[in-house]
Design a protein around this motif. Structure first.
Motif, PDB file in Angstrom:
ATOM      1  N   ARG A  25       0.879  -1.075   0.054  1.00 19.53           N
ATOM      2  CA  ARG A  25       0.151  -0.066   0.069  1.00 19.53           C
ATOM      3  C   ARG A  25       0.700   1.283  -0.027  1.00 19.53           C
ATOM      4  NH1 ARG A  25      -3.425   3.748   2.727  1.00 19.53           N
ATOM      5  NH2 ARG A  25      -5.610   3.229   2.314  1.00 19.53           N
ATOM      6  N   ALA A  26       1.968   1.215   1.038  1.00 23.12           N
ATOM      7  CA  ALA A  26       2.762   2.513   0.805  1.00 23.12           C
ATOM      8  C   ALA A  26       3.603   2.586  -0.472  1.00 23.12           C
ATOM      9  CB  ALA A  26       3.809   2.190   2.060  1.00 23.12           C
ATOM     10  N   ARG A  27       3.815   1.609  -0.935  1.00 26.98           N
ATOM     11  CA  ARG A  27       4.727   1.772  -2.281  1.00 26.98           C
ATOM     12  C   ARG A  27       3.647   2.251  -3.262  1.00 26.98           C
ATOM     13  NH1 ARG A  27       9.928   0.031  -2.116  1.00 26.98           N
ATOM     14  NH2 ARG A  27       9.852   0.137  -4.315  1.00 26.98           N
ATOM     15  N   ALA A  28       2.513   1.602  -3.379  1.00 22.07           N
ATOM     16  CA  ALA A  28       1.710   1.750  -4.527  1.00 22.07           C
ATOM     17  C   ALA A  28       1.022   3.444  -4.391  1.00 22.07           C
ATOM     18  CB  ALA A  28       0.146   1.161  -4.274  1.00 22.07           C
ATOM     19  N   LEU A  29       1.174   3.921  -3.332  1.00 20.78           N
ATOM     20  CA  LEU A  29       0.792   5.407  -2.989  1.00 20.78           C
ATOM     21  C   LEU A  29       1.631   6.294  -3.259  1.00 20.78           C
ATOM     22  CD1 LEU A  29      -1.725   5.055  -0.211  1.00 20.78           C
ATOM     23  CD2 LEU A  29      -2.415   5.052  -2.619  1.00 20.78           C
ATOM     24  N   ASP A  30       3.191   5.664  -3.332  1.00 19.21           N
ATOM     25  CA  ASP A  30       4.224   6.403  -3.411  1.00 19.21           C
ATOM     26  C   ASP A  30       5.046   6.484  -4.831  1.00 19.21           C
ATOM     27  OD1 ASP A  30       6.842   7.839  -1.206  1.00 19.21           O
ATOM     28  OD2 ASP A  30       6.294   8.352  -3.512  1.00 19.21           O
ATOM     29  N   SER A  31       4.498   7.298  -5.831  1.00 15.15           N
ATOM     30  CA  SER A  31       5.019   6.975  -7.273  1.00 15.15           C
ATOM     31  C   SER A  31       6.576   7.131  -7.354  1.00 15.15           C
ATOM     32  CB  SER A  31       4.237   7.539  -8.123  1.00 15.15           C
ATOM     33  OG  SER A  31       4.517   9.185  -7.955  1.00 15.15           O
ATOM     34  N   LEU A  33       8.762   5.956  -5.389  1.00 16.01           N
ATOM     35  CA  LEU A  33       9.627   4.704  -5.233  1.00 16.01           C
ATOM     36  C   LEU A  33       9.662   3.773  -6.329  1.00 16.01           C
ATOM     37  CD1 LEU A  33       8.255   3.842  -1.560  1.00 16.01           C
ATOM     38  CD2 LEU A  33      10.465   4.776  -2.009  1.00 16.01           C
ATOM     39  N   PRO A  34      10.634   3.652  -6.999  1.00 18.48           N
ATOM     40  CA  PRO A  34      10.722   2.620  -8.102  1.00 18.48           C
ATOM     41  C   PRO A  34      10.515   1.214  -7.588  1.00 18.48           C
ATOM     42  CG  PRO A  34      13.204   3.378  -7.443  1.00 18.48           C
ATOM     43  CD  PRO A  34      12.013   4.089  -6.595  1.00 18.48           C
TER      44      PRO A  34
ATOM     45  N   ARG B  31      -4.778  11.291  -2.492  1.00 18.60           N
ATOM     46  CA  ARG B  31      -4.067  10.156  -1.936  1.00 18.60           C
ATOM     47  C   ARG B  31      -4.847   9.022  -1.178  1.00 18.60           C
ATOM     48  NH1 ARG B  31       1.183   8.999  -0.630  1.00 18.60           N
ATOM     49  NH2 ARG B  31       1.458   7.610   1.211  1.00 18.60           N
ATOM     50  N   ARG B  34      -6.812   7.146  -3.730  1.00 16.31           N
ATOM     51  CA  ARG B  34      -6.287   6.065  -4.076  1.00 16.31           C
ATOM     52  C   ARG B  34      -5.846   5.002  -3.031  1.00 16.31           C
ATOM     53  NH1 ARG B  34      -1.667   8.769  -8.441  1.00 16.31           N
ATOM     54  NH2 ARG B  34      -3.166   9.273 -10.011  1.00 16.31           N
ATOM     55  N   PHE B  38      -6.678   1.151  -3.592  1.00 15.46           N
ATOM     56  CA  PHE B  38      -5.957   0.019  -3.156  1.00 15.46           C
ATOM     57  C   PHE B  38      -6.791  -0.992  -2.362  1.00 15.46           C
ATOM     58  CE2 PHE B  38      -1.835  -1.885  -2.843  1.00 15.46           C
ATOM     59  CZ  PHE B  38      -1.968  -2.750  -1.687  1.00 15.46           C
ATOM     60  N   VAL B  63       2.849  -5.885  -8.329  1.00  8.75           N
ATOM     61  CA  VAL B  63       1.590  -5.379  -7.811  1.00  8.75           C
ATOM     62  C   VAL B  63       1.464  -3.637  -7.662  1.00  8.75           C
ATOM     63  CG1 VAL B  63       0.346  -5.034  -5.695  1.00  8.75           C
ATOM     64  CG2 VAL B  63       1.030  -7.279  -6.515  1.00  8.75           C
ATOM     65  N   GLN B  64       2.679  -3.240  -7.314  1.00  6.46           N
ATOM     66  CA  GLN B  64       3.080  -1.811  -7.540  1.00  6.46           C
ATOM     67  C   GLN B  64       2.920  -1.244  -8.833  1.00  6.46           C
ATOM     68  OE1 GLN B  64       6.953  -0.475  -6.197  1.00  6.46           O
ATOM     69  NE2 GLN B  64       6.454   1.636  -6.692  1.00  6.46           N
ATOM     70  N   PHE B  67      -0.759  -1.311  -9.871  1.00  2.80           N
ATOM     71  CA  PHE B  67      -1.574  -0.062  -9.248  1.00  2.80           C
ATOM     72  C   PHE B  67      -1.247   1.419  -9.808  1.00  2.80           C
ATOM     73  CE2 PHE B  67      -4.979  -1.490  -6.268  1.00  2.80           C
ATOM     74  CZ  PHE B  67      -4.638  -2.822  -5.970  1.00  2.80           C
ATOM     75  N   GLN B  68       0.149   1.580 -10.208  1.00  2.37           N
ATOM     76  CA  GLN B  68       0.221   2.815 -11.022  1.00  2.37           C
ATOM     77  C   GLN B  68      -0.362   2.965 -12.151  1.00  2.37           C
ATOM     78  OE1 GLN B  68       2.616   5.338  -9.805  1.00  2.37           O
ATOM     79  NE2 GLN B  68       2.296   4.402  -7.759  1.00  2.37           N
ATOM     80  N   PHE B  71      -3.969   3.650 -11.361  1.00  5.34           N
ATOM     81  CA  PHE B  71      -4.122   5.275 -10.849  1.00  5.34           C
ATOM     82  C   PHE B  71      -4.151   6.014 -12.275  1.00  5.34           C
ATOM     83  CE2 PHE B  71      -4.595   3.373  -6.949  1.00  5.34           C
ATOM     84  CZ  PHE B  71      -3.328   3.331  -6.194  1.00  5.34           C
TER      85      PHE B  71
END
Lengths: 377, 190
Positions: A25-31, A33-34, B31, B34, B38, B63-64, B67-68, B71
């Motif tokens: 969740r944290a990583r998904a919301l912070d674009s 972070l690669p 945020r 989003r 999620f 998964v990241q 979701f990117q 979004f």
């Protein structure tokens, strides 16, 4: 050896560890972070590209030649088609066989001139985007850093799918589609719009071998495609309009099943529920090879409208029309689900047994066995 | 035969208005929206990635990435009733890209990768071995064959759902599925 899907399903059943959810969740919301491992894949991929000929598999042999790296020198195909990159662009031809040509654009821009009449489907992959064409002239660009995608069509029409496109987008000659999500806006320009053009909405012309050509006002070219061509191209609104103009809807009872189903599909998309139902009932009542499919789809439509009794009747009909094949299996699965919703134990047991008798390895088989087991207690 | 009927087979969710507000917030980059998005779809995305790739070392990254993509693409969603199908399609596309990239790396990876994880609680060794056997065969298929087979036989997708997830017509997905079954039957375990 028959594949043991149940063993694999059981193995994967626990699912991904729940402990990773917060981190995800944290990583998904912070674009900013690669993804952590991407650099490993990039370096390894670069190494594999340098070691040309090292990577080869039976799958590559089965699907055609190994990937070809593209450059600023035009790459010629045997049918006269051509693809060329601009400076500082990266791309490859992944597949080139009798049915499909698949080109990947990693970054930059390519221009393609695709010969018509070969029957081959052309797929252009650019990041998460796919452009599908059959005979046209187009330009595709992709900038991974900003996730900016653009396709411009000089001739013909193309179908584009990608993030945020639940349905393919049709981009016609003279139009472009641009997506630049990281700039915080959608720059889509003139896609699937019929204004400001002196030409008919869809024009399909033979593609010249090299030069691009700007479409001008109608210049005596070939006539507009008919309703069937438009529907097969996914142009549902135009296709239904053409069908109405050509009097097809008045004589729909005389159409073969495949054409009638094209009409039904388009009608459903355009919100013409009455036409959808009429056509599907027509196909069902003919009791031809598509009757079970029509019955099942009518059942799904009834289910969506919460007409459960109608849905069950139609699913039962699909089973009668096609005892063992695809739509009968799906109908039996749906009937089992409906029984579960009603919590009718006797019916659940009967439908689970019926399902397993006909489809012991089907998608609902695990559920059916569990329900049988529960009913036995 | 019915290339696009699939998009209208998903029932309109009862909280459609709320979902639309959520989607609008996601598209605006909010945020909180989003985060809620999620929370709503992470189970589906995680399950799909897990089924398609097993216990993969890059699972969280994929998964990241998914979701990117969701979004950024939210503003293009035309209908709430198509939302779940769209989430699945984007997830499948992200996994597909991973599999394509990994085609180059196949010589560097263990064909059993994805089933070697302590969180995979196997009832017995026989089941585990049969699962590994099938997994190795799937690993050797091209990404399209692998995806249609897993979505059909592990996730239990109907053909209409499968066509939507693979962004193709019903007729095409039937053809792909038949071809994939044939290719799988030709793959022998080594």
């Amino acid at each position: 050896m028959m594949p043991d899907w149940s063993a694999l399903r059981d193995t994967l059943a626990p699912g991904a560890p729940a402990t990773s959810r917060l981190r995800q969740r944290a990583r998904a919301l912070d674009s900013r972070l690669p993804p952590r491992r991407r650099w490993v894949l990039v370096l390894a991929t670069a190494a594999a590209l340098v070691a040309i000929g090292l990577v080869s598999s039976r799958r590559e042999e089965r699907t055609g030649s190994p990937p070809t790296v593209l450059s600023t020198t035009p790459h010629q195909f045997t049918d006269g088609s051509e693809v060329v990159l601009t400076e500082n662009s990266l791309g490859q031809v992944l597949r080139d066989d009798a049915q499909v040509v698949e080109v990947r654009l990693d970054s930059g821009e390519l221009t393609a001139t695709v010969a018509k009449g070969t029957g081959r489907v052309w797929l252009y992959r650019a990041g998460p985007w796919t452009v599908r064409v059959v005979g046209t002239v187009l330009t595709v660009s992709w900038q991974p850093s900003g996730e900016t995608f653009r396709v411009s069509v000089q001739e013909g029409a193309v179908e584009v799918t990608g993030p945020g496109t639940p349905a393919p987008i049709i981009v016609r000659a003279g139009a472009s589609l641009v997506r630049a999500p990281k700039r915080g806006e959608d720059l889509a320009v003139d896609h699937d719009v019929e204004v400001e053009m002196d030409v008919p909405a869809v024009v399909v012309r033979p593609t010249p071998r090299r030069a691009t050509r700007t479409l001008a006002a109608s210049d005596g070219g070939p006539p507009l495609p008919g309703w069937k061509t438009l529907l097969e191209a996914g142009l549902t609104h135009d296709g239904l309009d053409a069908a109405r103009r050509e009097g097809v809807l008045e004589r729909i009872a005389s159409l073969p099943d495949d054409e009638a189903l094209l009409i039904a599909d388009a009608a459903r998309i355009e919100g013409s529920d009455a036409l959808t139902n009429d056509v599907l009932h027509l196909v069902m009542e003919r009791r031809g090879e598509n009757a079970a499919e029509a019955a099942f789809l009518l059942g799904r439509i009834a289910l969506d409208s919460k007409r459960t009794a109608d849905a069950e009747r139609l699913f039962e009909r699909a089973i009668v029309l096609e005892q063992e094949d695809t739509f009968a299996e799906q109908a039996r699965g749906r009937l089992l689900e409906l029984s579960v919703q009603r919590k009718d134990s006797a019916e659940i047991h009967q439908r689970a047994t019926e399902y397993l008798r006909h489809h012991p390895n089907g998608p609902w088989a695990v559920l059916a066995r569990r329900l049988q087991s529960d009913a036995g207690r | 035969m019915l290339p696009m009927l699939k998009r209208h087979l998903e029932p309109v969710p009862e909280d459609a208005a709320e979902l639309q507000r959520l989607l609008d917030g996601v598209a605006r980059g909010e945020r909180a929206a989003r985060g809620q998005f999620f929370d709503r779809y992470e189970a589906e995305v995680n399950r799909l990635v897990w089924s398609l790739l097993g216990a993969d070392a890059d699972h969280d990254d994929i998964v990241q990435d998914t979701f990117q993509s969701l979004f950024h693409g939210a503003q293009g969603v035309k209908s709430i009733s198509a939302l779940r199908g769209w989430v699945r399609t984007v997830t499948v596309n992200c996994v597909r890209q991973v599999l394509r990239r990994r085609r180059w790396l196949r010589i560097f990876t263990d064909a059993s990768e994805g089933l070697n994880h302590p969180d995979l609680r196997i009832a017995d060794e026989d089941t585990r071995e049969r699962a590994r056997h099938l997994w190795r065969r799937l690993q050797r298929l091209n990404e399209r064959d692998r995806l249609v087979l897993v979505l059909r036989h592990i996730e239990g997708y109907e053909l209409t759902e499968l066509a939507e997830a693979m962004s193709c017509s019903l007729a095409t997905v039937k053809r792909w599925l038949a071809a994939a079954e044939e290719h799988l039957s030709q793959e022998n375990d080594v």
